[in-house]
Scaffold this active site. Sequence first.
Site, PDB file in Angstrom:
ATOM      1  N   THR A 177       0.844  -1.192   0.000  1.00  0.00           N
ATOM      2  CA  THR A 177       0.000   0.000   0.000  1.00  0.00           C
ATOM      3  C   THR A 177       0.882   1.245   0.000  1.00  0.00           C
ATOM      4  O   THR A 177       1.965   1.225   0.579  1.00  0.00           O
ATOM      5  CB  THR A 177      -0.872  -0.034   1.270  1.00  0.00           C
ATOM      6  OG1 THR A 177      -1.805  -1.079   1.120  1.00  0.00           O
ATOM      7  CG2 THR A 177      -1.594   1.279   1.532  1.00  0.00           C
ATOM      8  N   ARG A 205     -14.345  -7.232   0.149  1.00  0.00           N
ATOM      9  CA  ARG A 205     -13.592  -6.753   1.327  1.00  0.00           C
ATOM     10  C   ARG A 205     -12.930  -5.394   1.056  1.00  0.00           C
ATOM     11  O   ARG A 205     -12.307  -5.173   0.026  1.00  0.00           O
ATOM     12  CB  ARG A 205     -12.532  -7.797   1.683  1.00  0.00           C
ATOM     13  CG  ARG A 205     -11.685  -7.447   2.907  1.00  0.00           C
ATOM     14  CD  ARG A 205     -10.386  -6.787   2.532  1.00  0.00           C
ATOM     15  NE  ARG A 205      -9.537  -6.562   3.703  1.00  0.00           N
ATOM     16  CZ  ARG A 205      -8.479  -5.763   3.705  1.00  0.00           C
ATOM     17  NH1 ARG A 205      -8.120  -5.128   2.617  1.00  0.00           N
ATOM     18  NH2 ARG A 205      -7.756  -5.600   4.794  1.00  0.00           N
ATOM     19  N   GLY A 207     -10.365  -2.570   3.119  1.00  0.00           N
ATOM     20  CA  GLY A 207      -9.513  -2.415   4.306  1.00  0.00           C
ATOM     21  C   GLY A 207      -9.581  -1.017   4.888  1.00  0.00           C
ATOM     22  O   GLY A 207     -10.539  -0.263   4.665  1.00  0.00           O
ATOM     23  N   ASP A 208      -8.554  -0.665   5.626  1.00  0.00           N
ATOM     24  CA  ASP A 208      -8.523   0.621   6.328  1.00  0.00           C
ATOM     25  C   ASP A 208      -8.176   1.794   5.425  1.00  0.00           C
ATOM     26  O   ASP A 208      -8.537   2.937   5.720  1.00  0.00           O
ATOM     27  CB  ASP A 208      -7.483   0.554   7.457  1.00  0.00           C
ATOM     28  CG  ASP A 208      -6.084   0.259   6.921  1.00  0.00           C
ATOM     29  OD1 ASP A 208      -5.939  -0.659   6.091  1.00  0.00           O
ATOM     30  OD2 ASP A 208      -5.132   0.965   7.320  1.00  0.00           O
ATOM     31  N   GLY A 229      -0.767  -1.878   6.600  1.00  0.00           N
ATOM     32  CA  GLY A 229      -0.666  -3.057   7.451  1.00  0.00           C
ATOM     33  C   GLY A 229      -1.949  -3.861   7.420  1.00  0.00           C
ATOM     34  O   GLY A 229      -2.731  -3.768   6.467  1.00  0.00           O
ATOM     35  N   GLY A 231      -5.299  -4.397   7.710  1.00  0.00           N
ATOM     36  CA  GLY A 231      -6.320  -3.366   7.715  1.00  0.00           C
ATOM     37  C   GLY A 231      -7.441  -3.581   8.710  1.00  0.00           C
ATOM     38  O   GLY A 231      -7.982  -2.602   9.254  1.00  0.00           O
TER      39      GLY A 231
HETATM   40  N1  ASP Z   1      -3.892  -1.805   4.900  1.00  0.00           N
HETATM   41  C1  ASP Z   1      -4.138  -2.356   3.597  1.00  0.00           C
HETATM   42  C2  ASP Z   1      -5.447  -3.099   3.602  1.00  0.00           C
HETATM   43  O1  ASP Z   1      -5.751  -3.712   4.606  1.00  0.00           O
HETATM   44  C3  ASP Z   1      -3.080  -3.286   3.141  1.00  0.00           C
HETATM   45  C4  ASP Z   1      -1.689  -2.737   3.208  1.00  0.00           C
HETATM   46  O2  ASP Z   1      -1.416  -1.775   3.897  1.00  0.00           O
HETATM   47  O3  ASP Z   1      -0.839  -3.288   2.538  1.00  0.00           O
HETATM   48  O4  ASP Z   1      -6.150  -3.092   2.608  1.00  0.00           O
END
Ligand code: ASP
Length: 308
Positions: A177, A205, A207-208, A229, A231
């Site tokens: 990311t 799905r 994520g954050d 990270g 998420g």
């Molecule tokens: N945080 C991101 C997610 O969960 C993934 C990442 O940071 O690589 O979608």
Amino acid sequence: MSNAIPHTWSIAIHGGAGSMTRDTMDAAAIAAHEAGLAAALDAGRAVLAAGGSAVDAVTAAVAVLEDDPQFNSGRGAVFTYEGTNELDAAIMAGDTRAAGAVASVTQTKNPVRLARAVMEAGPHVFLSGAGAEVFARAHDVPVAQASWFATPERLRQLEELKAQPDGWFDAGMKYGTVGAVARDAAGHVAAATSTGGLTGKRWGRIGDSPLIGAGTYADDRAGAVSCTGSGEQFIRAGAAHEICARMRLIGEAPDVAARAVLDEIGAMGGVGGVIVVSSAGEIAQVFTTPGMFRGRADSSGAHEVAIF
Ligand code: ASP
């Protein structure tokens, strides 16, 4: 590490936290990733050095990383379980706390530019899927074919994941990311984050990263944060807002606030990293993984990229 000296302008970027170590990356891969990070840092730095805004700087830096197939956003995004690339992004301006975000887009070349159009041109904050693409076309945000995003290495990672007997989730942490935070010469902060999410993600799905307050937040009263990270735990912690709240309400330094929230995420079983810029221009880059692709620059002449 936090930097206590306030700067006229400062910027930090990340290209994802993950399990990479000096043993798992060869010299050529390290050099290529560092070059990609430096190009993005330069794009953001050029905006700020010319007196441009933090919003323009984070947009420019993230767009360069989205176009770089080494990172999990835009071109080179990870694949869903079904073999598609579904992209999430967000941007936030600290002066007005205006924000824009998009999730699960598949035809927008630079999702950060679409998030920005949502922030500036739309009545809403968060758009998803086909509707977000309609909005993109109505606002002249450049489109791309599905083949633009797909790379052989990310397809190989999906196949590797699916071959694991019990592993639909990206336990190997092939993250990547991208994000940027900046403080401009006028004293305003901004944050942006963009991702393909997790390899093998299913069921729509999200994520954050595109969630304002979780993966992305900016508030001139505190600073700006972009996360990377696992998420799910970052969402549950309200990570980016929580870091800003700690800085604003109890006066913690950016690195202290970042560490405290990453510790909470760790207690939930999550790992990752955050980049923070305070409203005074201090930068923190903190992570609980072996590595985080990252870079930082400021008006004093500092300019560095790092991975481990
Ligand atoms: N945080 C991101 C997610 O969960 C993934 C990442 O940071 O690589 O979608």
